[in-house]
Design a protein around this motif. Structure first.
Motif, PDB file in Angstrom:
ATOM      1  N   PHE A 128      -7.051  -0.097  -2.168  1.00 43.74           N
ATOM      2  CA  PHE A 128      -5.190  -1.085  -2.713  1.00 43.74           C
ATOM      3  C   PHE A 128      -3.924  -0.718  -0.757  1.00 43.74           C
ATOM      4  CE2 PHE A 128      -5.253   2.189  -5.299  1.00 43.74           C
ATOM      5  CZ  PHE A 128      -3.330   2.304  -4.989  1.00 43.74           C
ATOM      6  N   SER A 129      -3.455  -1.468  -0.706  1.00 45.01           N
ATOM      7  CA  SER A 129      -2.179  -0.260   0.675  1.00 45.01           C
ATOM      8  C   SER A 129      -1.058  -0.079  -0.889  1.00 45.01           C
ATOM      9  CB  SER A 129      -1.941  -1.352   1.401  1.00 45.01           C
ATOM     10  OG  SER A 129      -1.747  -2.819   1.093  1.00 45.01           O
ATOM     11  N   ARG A 130       0.333   0.118   0.326  1.00 46.91           N
ATOM     12  CA  ARG A 130       1.361   0.469  -1.162  1.00 46.91           C
ATOM     13  C   ARG A 130       2.001  -0.670  -1.141  1.00 46.91           C
ATOM     14  NH1 ARG A 130       5.120   5.035  -1.642  1.00 46.91           N
ATOM     15  NH2 ARG A 130       4.020   5.779  -0.523  1.00 46.91           N
ATOM     16  N   ASN A 131       2.235  -1.066  -0.127  1.00 50.18           N
ATOM     17  CA  ASN A 131       2.715  -2.975  -0.268  1.00 50.18           C
ATOM     18  C   ASN A 131       1.963  -3.999  -1.241  1.00 50.18           C
ATOM     19  OD1 ASN A 131       0.627  -4.133   1.153  1.00 50.18           O
ATOM     20  ND2 ASN A 131       1.979  -5.014   2.539  1.00 50.18           N
ATOM     21  N   THR A 132       0.832  -3.623  -2.319  1.00 51.59           N
ATOM     22  CA  THR A 132      -0.184  -4.893  -3.483  1.00 51.59           C
ATOM     23  C   THR A 132       0.832  -4.158  -4.705  1.00 51.59           C
ATOM     24  OG1 THR A 132      -2.089  -3.331  -2.814  1.00 51.59           O
ATOM     25  CG2 THR A 132      -1.067  -5.345  -1.192  1.00 51.59           C
ATOM     26  N   MET A 133       1.341  -3.111  -4.392  1.00 48.16           N
ATOM     27  CA  MET A 133       1.726  -1.865  -6.019  1.00 48.16           C
ATOM     28  C   MET A 133       2.502  -3.042  -6.184  1.00 48.16           C
ATOM     29  SD  MET A 133      -1.152  -1.672  -7.299  1.00 48.16           S
ATOM     30  CE  MET A 133      -3.135  -1.380  -6.987  1.00 48.16           C
ATOM     31  N   VAL A 134       3.620  -2.443  -7.423  1.00 43.33           N
ATOM     32  CA  VAL A 134       5.146  -2.185  -7.969  1.00 43.33           C
ATOM     33  C   VAL A 134       4.972  -0.971  -7.194  1.00 43.33           C
ATOM     34  CG1 VAL A 134       4.853  -4.103  -9.769  1.00 43.33           C
ATOM     35  CG2 VAL A 134       4.553  -1.642 -10.157  1.00 43.33           C
ATOM     36  N   GLN A 135       6.294  -1.064  -6.895  1.00 40.58           N
ATOM     37  CA  GLN A 135       6.523   0.595  -6.091  1.00 40.58           C
ATOM     38  C   GLN A 135       6.616   1.469  -7.071  1.00 40.58           C
ATOM     39  OE1 GLN A 135      11.592   0.477  -4.588  1.00 40.58           O
ATOM     40  NE2 GLN A 135      11.274   2.275  -3.746  1.00 40.58           N
ATOM     41  N   GLU A 136       7.064   1.616  -7.941  1.00 39.05           N
ATOM     42  CA  GLU A 136       7.458   2.809  -8.798  1.00 39.05           C
ATOM     43  C   GLU A 136       5.273   3.379  -9.049  1.00 39.05           C
ATOM     44  OE1 GLU A 136       9.843   0.215 -10.560  1.00 39.05           O
ATOM     45  OE2 GLU A 136       8.218  -0.136 -10.007  1.00 39.05           O
ATOM     46  N   PHE A 137       4.462   2.401  -8.544  1.00 35.12           N
ATOM     47  CA  PHE A 137       3.159   2.959  -8.914  1.00 35.12           C
ATOM     48  C   PHE A 137       2.715   3.141  -8.166  1.00 35.12           C
ATOM     49  CE2 PHE A 137      -1.323   2.275  -8.841  1.00 35.12           C
ATOM     50  CZ  PHE A 137      -2.148   2.388  -9.814  1.00 35.12           C
ATOM     51  N   ALA A 138       2.848   2.581  -6.299  1.00 32.93           N
ATOM     52  CA  ALA A 138       3.151   2.988  -5.032  1.00 32.93           C
ATOM     53  C   ALA A 138       3.306   4.475  -4.997  1.00 32.93           C
ATOM     54  CB  ALA A 138       3.234   1.912  -4.513  1.00 32.93           C
ATOM     55  N   ASP A 139       4.602   4.127  -4.955  1.00 41.18           N
ATOM     56  CA  ASP A 139       4.976   5.612  -4.715  1.00 41.18           C
ATOM     57  C   ASP A 139       4.218   7.438  -5.575  1.00 41.18           C
ATOM     58  OD1 ASP A 139       7.046   4.719  -3.293  1.00 41.18           O
ATOM     59  OD2 ASP A 139       8.589   4.515  -5.127  1.00 41.18           O
ATOM     60  N   ALA A 140       3.822   6.706  -6.712  1.00 36.66           N
ATOM     61  CA  ALA A 140       3.320   8.360  -7.690  1.00 36.66           C
ATOM     62  C   ALA A 140       1.605   8.293  -6.615  1.00 36.66           C
ATOM     63  CB  ALA A 140       3.549   7.319  -8.968  1.00 36.66           C
ATOM     64  N   ALA A 141       1.063   6.839  -6.384  1.00 41.41           N
ATOM     65  CA  ALA A 141      -0.216   7.405  -6.435  1.00 41.41           C
ATOM     66  C   ALA A 141      -0.659   7.733  -4.822  1.00 41.41           C
ATOM     67  CB  ALA A 141      -0.452   5.881  -6.423  1.00 41.41           C
ATOM     68  N   PHE A 142       0.731   6.908  -3.958  1.00 41.17           N
ATOM     69  CA  PHE A 142       0.359   7.204  -2.643  1.00 41.17           C
ATOM     70  C   PHE A 142       1.210   8.964  -2.134  1.00 41.17           C
ATOM     71  CE2 PHE A 142      -0.604   3.222  -1.856  1.00 41.17           C
ATOM     72  CZ  PHE A 142      -1.551   3.150  -1.184  1.00 41.17           C
ATOM     73  N   ALA A 143       1.697   9.688  -3.459  1.00 37.09           N
ATOM     74  CA  ALA A 143       2.301  11.170  -3.342  1.00 37.09           C
ATOM     75  C   ALA A 143       1.470  12.131  -3.886  1.00 37.09           C
ATOM     76  CB  ALA A 143       3.680  11.241  -4.294  1.00 37.09           C
ATOM     77  N   MET A 144      -0.123  11.397  -4.708  1.00 34.48           N
ATOM     78  CA  MET A 144      -1.351  12.488  -4.601  1.00 34.48           C
ATOM     79  C   MET A 144      -2.030  12.529  -3.857  1.00 34.48           C
ATOM     80  SD  MET A 144      -0.985  10.437  -8.380  1.00 34.48           S
ATOM     81  CE  MET A 144      -2.792  10.593  -9.067  1.00 34.48           C
TER      82      MET A 144
END
Length: 173
Positions: A128-144
């Protein structure tokens, strides 16, 4: 180059040390370059502005570290991850503790996730790309980093997530 100019001005000056210090501080106080504050502290370790110089240098170093971390992750295009979705924070924290103890993420997702679709697949969300997830989830996942799981529950409108990032796809440079 600017450091040389500052050094020349400070050492060649016929003014008193206090005047030289004040003049140097006036030149560097609004700088965004940590080297100037380091230089000031070398010349005037007990100077009138030593505390401010140290604070400013530390703040700039933190900003540089944050910018470097963002830059390191800026070329991530997609992630492949798993998640475990639960209703309350306490349960998510229990799951995190189990994972810290070596529990299998996929097995926990199958048995505890309220997201039955991904839960049956061991929590697998696919790519998935950043814009396909809700922001809180994307922010956490893409920081890992790949291989990491979230150390704190991630709250979204759906509940509390524990996330495991498995892989990342990067822009080709």
């Amino acid at each position: 180059m600017t450091g040389l100019v500052l050094h020349s001005a400070a050492t060649a000056s016929a003014q008193t040390s206090a005047d030289t210090e004040a003049e140097l501080w006036g030149v560097i106080k609004d700088s965004k370059d940590t080297r100037f504050f380091t230089y000031y502290l070398l010349l005037f370790p007990d100077g009138a502005h030593a505390g401010l110089a140290e604070e400013r240098r530390s703040a700039l170093e933190r900003e540089d570290a944050v910018a470097a971390a963002k830059a390191a992750h800026s070329n991530i295009v997609e992630l492949r991850a798993r998640h475990i979705l639960v209703r309350d924070e306490a349960e998510a924290e229990e799951i995190i503790e189990e994972l810290k103890g070596g529990a299998d993420f996929a097995k926990l997702a199958r048995s505890r996730s309220i997201d039955t679709t991904s839960g049956e697949a061991g929590g697998d969300l696919g790519w998935f790309s950043r814009n396909t997830m809700v922001q809180e989830f994307a922010d956490a996942a893409f920081a890992m980093k790949p291989g990491e799981f979230s150390k704190v529950p991630v709250k979204t409108q759906f509940g509390y997530h524990v996330i495991l990032v498995e892989e990342a796809r990067y822009l080709q440079e």
